[in-house]
Design a protein around this motif. Structure first.
Motif, PDB file in Angstrom:
ATOM      1  N   SER A 458       0.792  -1.108  -0.002  1.00 23.14           N
ATOM      2  CA  SER A 458      -0.220   0.095  -0.005  1.00 23.14           C
ATOM      3  C   SER A 458       0.776   1.195   0.086  1.00 23.14           C
ATOM      4  N   ASN A 459       2.097   1.120  -0.016  1.00 20.54           N
ATOM      5  CA  ASN A 459       3.105   2.060   0.072  1.00 20.54           C
ATOM      6  C   ASN A 459       2.836   3.072  -1.244  1.00 20.54           C
ATOM      7  N   PRO A 460       2.743   3.961  -1.314  1.00 25.12           N
ATOM      8  CA  PRO A 460       2.431   4.877  -2.804  1.00 25.12           C
ATOM      9  C   PRO A 460       3.736   5.139  -3.462  1.00 25.12           C
ATOM     10  N   ASN A 461       4.834   4.752  -2.709  1.00 23.58           N
ATOM     11  CA  ASN A 461       6.130   4.920  -3.538  1.00 23.58           C
ATOM     12  C   ASN A 461       6.366   3.432  -4.311  1.00 23.58           C
ATOM     13  N   HIS A 462       5.514   2.506  -4.128  1.00 21.29           N
ATOM     14  CA  HIS A 462       5.733   1.100  -4.828  1.00 21.29           C
ATOM     15  C   HIS A 462       5.765   1.296  -6.309  1.00 21.29           C
ATOM     16  N   PRO A 463       6.504   0.643  -7.184  1.00 18.34           N
ATOM     17  CA  PRO A 463       6.640   1.084  -8.620  1.00 18.34           C
ATOM     18  C   PRO A 463       5.311   1.123  -9.241  1.00 18.34           C
ATOM     19  N   LEU A 464       4.474   0.027  -9.031  1.00 21.39           N
ATOM     20  CA  LEU A 464       3.299  -0.114 -10.022  1.00 21.39           C
ATOM     21  C   LEU A 464       2.404   0.933  -9.658  1.00 21.39           C
ATOM     22  N   LEU A 465       2.382   1.537  -8.378  1.00 20.01           N
ATOM     23  CA  LEU A 465       1.527   2.445  -7.799  1.00 20.01           C
ATOM     24  C   LEU A 465       2.005   3.958  -8.488  1.00 20.01           C
ATOM     25  N   ARG A 466       3.301   3.984  -8.530  1.00 16.08           N
ATOM     26  CA  ARG A 466       3.741   5.443  -9.313  1.00 16.08           C
ATOM     27  C   ARG A 466       3.501   5.136 -10.801  1.00 16.08           C
ATOM     28  N   LYS A 467       3.592   3.953 -11.304  1.00 21.26           N
ATOM     29  CA  LYS A 467       3.288   3.789 -12.511  1.00 21.26           C
ATOM     30  C   LYS A 467       1.924   4.344 -13.022  1.00 21.26           C
ATOM     31  N   ILE A 468       0.851   4.088 -11.968  1.00 19.55           N
ATOM     32  CA  ILE A 468      -0.574   4.191 -12.166  1.00 19.55           C
ATOM     33  C   ILE A 468      -0.537   5.879 -12.003  1.00 19.55           C
TER      34      ILE A 468
END
Length: 682
Positions: A458-468
């Motif tokens: 759930s960390n916003p810095n996760h690569p996939l979340l940053r991709k979105i």
């Protein structure tokens, strides 16, 4: 646990000095000592004698009958003279001689009486008057009753005769001539009235035998102390407890095998049933086995130190580690189950150097610590929560140890108390540290979606979340809104709210492949679907579910998140493009405009699908009112229910109603009315 139950074999001989203190490894009955004690008790029982009270009455009746017979003979002797006439006087010629009277009296008495009583005694009685006989009878009967009322054993008969003789001799009111006669009668009347009772004696002996408790050699009991001579009795006891010949002893190993078999079978049936009911949780048996084996190995290592005379080192065992790991990775019930199994194993392993014995205190300690770990570990926890649970386990360990020490009423030094308290504290802390350290290996190795993993994802810095966020910012904002709705709804019905939130973050990641084709990303630009045929638009929209699942798979994301991305639309119909296509071609098939599915398999996936539709529908309204929001949510849920999109998940109608209410309350809070601020004039 093989070495913990293997009987210890001693090389000792009779009449040698023991080089160590030897304790009994088992509790066993010493039948030889028991029988010896029974025989001693039996021999201590004295013979039982009983007094026959009827004998006294019989002897009194016999004496009374003798006096009656004397009186009758005297009366008969007077009858012939009276028959000659009233005025005549008896003559010497008609009188019955004393010998004749004696003869008549003997005819009335038994042979035993006539043989025992002297003729002179009977003649003296026959010569006495009736009044003298009455007095003599009363005195004799009284004396006989007095003496015969007490017990008279066979060896005391003569003394009893002397007592009655003395009593009659000292009687007054009777002349000396008849006194000698009643003394003879009194001595004759006194006989033995106490006799041996074989039945009573046997009953007492049996009671004495039954009262003997079996002589037992207790487990842990000292048989011979260091420096003491090994006598024949000690040597016999050593053989009795199995310390002399252990080469052919198989019972301890059979017993251990049965205990291990029962534990393994219970684990097998439980885990099999658990995996059958939780098809997504494969590898449970392997995870559980690894955790259990690690705990057993730690326990075994500590037990080896205990054999080196380090007191109670077993209390350092991290009893809560396995319980907390299994609760996080699998479930709470199995965590309690493994705690019980480790408790039994600990009782055998930490047996204080006595093979086959049970350390009950250690079992209680492990059981209390493990269950405390399960209870204090929160369901949705962070690593700090695990450490907090470990500290609380340490507190329970301290209370448990002190309770057992005080119950034993032992006299311990301050250093010993300090050792026990230190071991209790370290046990809880080490349990937490090992849980935190080992957990990532299981999450990575078995691709487990634990609470820890979900928090990391759930960390916003996760690569996939940053991709979105960078490629489809509208989709990211939409996902966050859906996450708020889905989490609240899942929490309301007891589902995994954290899984729903994280699943929402990633559920539309497939839109990053063609972000401009989705309306939330079309800011200040035209809608490309206006220039495409319905079939092409349909293919692009539907592809975001499968594209998202493929992207998550390639990133080695947990299967639960992949399933949510693939299932959140189920097999729903793209109504907008379907009706647009139907305007051009009335014969177009509805199935061509449905998502490929599958339908939602979990409650979380189903709720995310509903929240996704609700959020998009409410956002399309310009100024939604509470009534509009409530009606819209009700229609979307009813449409999904009637379309069969909820058939494969475990949602009930009652839970759907709770989901509807929660979504309504959440959306009303988001779209509440605001004050319209006036424009600032220059």
């Amino acid at each position: 646990m093989y070495s913990n139950v293997k009987p210890e074999k001693l090389n000792v001989d009779v009449f040698t000095v023991a080089n160590e203190t030897i304790r009994s490894p088992i509790t066993v009955e010493d039948t030889e000592s028991t029988e010896k004690k029974k025989e001693e008790n039996k021999n201590q029982v004295q013979d039982v004698y009983v007094v026959n009270k009827e004998i006294a009455q019989n002897r009194v009746d016999l004496i009374t009958s003798i006096f009656d017979s004397v009186t009758e003979v005297n009366n008969e002797a007077e009858k012939p003279a009276e028959d000659d006439g009233a005025d005549s006087k008896p003559s010497a010629a008609t009188e019955i001689t004393p010998d004749k009277k004696l003869s008549l009296l003997k005819e009335r008495l038994t042979a035993n009486v006539t043989n025992e009583i002297m003729d002179s005694t009977l003649k003296e009685l026959l010569a006495s008057s009736e009044a003298e006989l009455e007095i003599a009878e009363d005195i004799t009967v009284t004396a006989i009753n007095s003496v015969m009322s007490s017990k008279i054993p066979a060896d005391e008969v003569e003394n009893a005769k002397k007592r009655v003789e003395d009593e009659l001799r000292n009687s007054s009111g009777i002349n000396s001539d008849i006194k000698s006669s009643i003394i003879d009668l009194g001595r004759f009347a006194i006989i033995q009235n106490e006799f041996y009772d074989p039945t009573g004696t046997e009953e007492l002996r049996q009671q004495a035998v039954d009262s003997v408790e079996p002589v037992k050699i207790l487990q842990g009991q000292i048989i011979v102390e260091e420096g003491q001579l090994i006598s024949r009795e000690v040597y016999r006891q050593l053989g009795l407890v199995g310390l002399l010949d252990t080469d052919h002893t198989s019972k301890p190993f059979i017993g251990l095998g049965l205990i291990v078999l029962s534990i393994v079978c219970l684990f097998y049936f439980y885990i099999t049933a658990y995996e059958r009911g939780n098809k997504r949780n494969k590898g449970t048996a392997m995870m559980f086995s690894i955790i259990f084996i690690i705990s057993i190995l730690i326990m075994k290592a500590l037990s080896l130190f205990q054999q080196e005379d380090i007191i109670e080192v077993g209390y350092f065992f991290p009893a809560a580690m396995a319980a907390m790991l299994i609760k996080i990775l699998i479930e709470e019930k199995l965590a309690i189950f493994v705690t019980i199994a480790l408790s039994v194993s600990g009782m055998i392993m930490f047996n204080e150097g006595t093979a086959g014995a049970f350390h009950v205190g250690m079992g209680i300690y492990i059981l209390a610590g493990g269950i405390a770990g399960v209870l204090f570990l929160k369901k949705h926890n962070q690593r700090s929560s695990i450490l907090q649970a470990g500290l609380l386990v340490s507190l329970i360990n301290i209370i448990t140890i002190l309770g057992m020490l005080y119950m034993q009423n032992g006299q311990l030094e301050a250093t010993e108390y300090g050792f026990y308290l230190l071991s209790a504290i370290l046990s809880g802390i080490v349990s937490a540290v090992l849980t935190i350290g080992i957990l990532p290996f299981f999450e990575t190795g078995f691709n487990i979606l634990s609470t820890m993993k979900l928090i990391e994802l759930s960390n916003p810095n996760h690569p996939l979340l940053r991709k979105i966020l960078t490629e489809a910012p509208g989709t990211y904002h939409h996902s966050v809104m859906v996450a708020n709705l889905a989490e609240a709804a899942c929490e309301a019905i007891g589902a995994n709210g954290l899984l729903a939130r994280v699943g929402c973050y990633y559920h539309d990641i497939g839109k990053t492949k063609r972000p401009q084709f989705f309306i939330e990303n079309q800011l200040n630009m035209g809608n490309p679907h206006d220039r495409l045929p319905p079939q092409a638009s349909k293919n692009i929209i539907i592809a975001h579910a499968t594209d998202g699942a493929q992207l998550l798979k390639s990133s080695k994301m947990p299967k639960e998140l992949i399933d949510i991305a693939e299932q959140h639309h189920g097999t729903t119909l793209l109504k907008f493009f379907y009706y647009k296509a139907k305007e051009k071609n009335p014969d177009v098939a509805e199935n061509e405009f449905r998502y490929p599915g599958p339908k939602a398999q979990s409650r979380e996936a189903a709720i995310i699908g509903i929240a996704d539709s609700v959020e998009a529908a409410v956002r399309s309204l310009s100024s939604p009112t509470p009534d509009q929001i409530e009606g819209l949510i009700k229609n979307i849920i009813a449409d999904r229910l009637q379309d069969g999109q909820l058939d494969d998940c475990d949602l009930t109608l009652k839970e759907l109603d709770q989901v509807r209410n929660t979504l309504c309350e959440t959306l009303k809070g988001i779209f509440h009315s605001r004050i319209e601020y006036p424009d600032m004039k220059k």
